[in-house]
Design a protein around this motif. Sequence first.
Motif, short mmCIF file in Angstrom:
data_model
loop_
_atom_site.label_atom_id
_atom_site.label_comp_id
_atom_site.label_asym_id
_atom_site.label_seq_id
_atom_site.Cartn_x
_atom_site.Cartn_y
_atom_site.Cartn_z
N ARG A 70 14.12 -19.71 15.15
CA ARG A 70 15.47 -20.14 14.75
C ARG A 70 16.15 -19.15 13.81
O ARG A 70 17.34 -19.28 13.54
N ALA A 110 21.46 -23.38 8.61
CA ALA A 110 21.46 -24.32 9.74
C ALA A 110 20.08 -24.96 9.90
O ALA A 110 19.97 -26.17 10.14
N ASN A 113 19.65 -27.47 7.07
CA ASN A 113 20.48 -28.65 7.30
C ASN A 113 19.95 -29.53 8.43
O ASN A 113 20.32 -30.70 8.53
N SER A 114 19.06 -28.99 9.27
CA SER A 114 18.48 -29.78 10.35
C SER A 114 17.24 -30.55 9.89
O SER A 114 16.73 -31.39 10.63
N CYS A 115 16.77 -30.28 8.68
CA CYS A 115 15.57 -30.94 8.16
C CYS A 115 15.90 -32.31 7.58
O CYS A 115 16.83 -32.43 6.79
#
Length: 128
Positions: A70, A110, A113-115
């Motif tokens: 990622r 990003a 923030n996805s965690c």
Amino acid sequence: MPLFVTARQVRVYARRQGRRLATSEVGTLELVRVERWLEDPERRHVPPGAVLDAWHFFEDLARGLDAAHRLPAQGAVHNSAYEWLFGDECPEWTPDERRAVLALLRAGVALWNSCPVTLRPRSGDAPV
């Protein structure tokens, strides 16, 4: 992912999990400063210490989540930008170095923030 506001909260949480922290040193990650810079990198001053800490954090986070894919693959341009950053000489970045750092940090933000985050978790919420 557990998130703490104070060092005391971290210590209490670890103790309740039957663990000890590897170090007594405490530091903060200033992602807000990095995010502000990312909003307008042409007009804002690079916060070198915060950027360096975020860079390390995002690499560690990606490895810990088995999500290294990622983040952009790093090469010579990243190494060069890192050296300038480590020496607190970010204004010397080339346009390619600047783009590489911006891409890495944006991907890291990003990923972060996805965690899923648990603010001030209780001892039974998640393992350390």
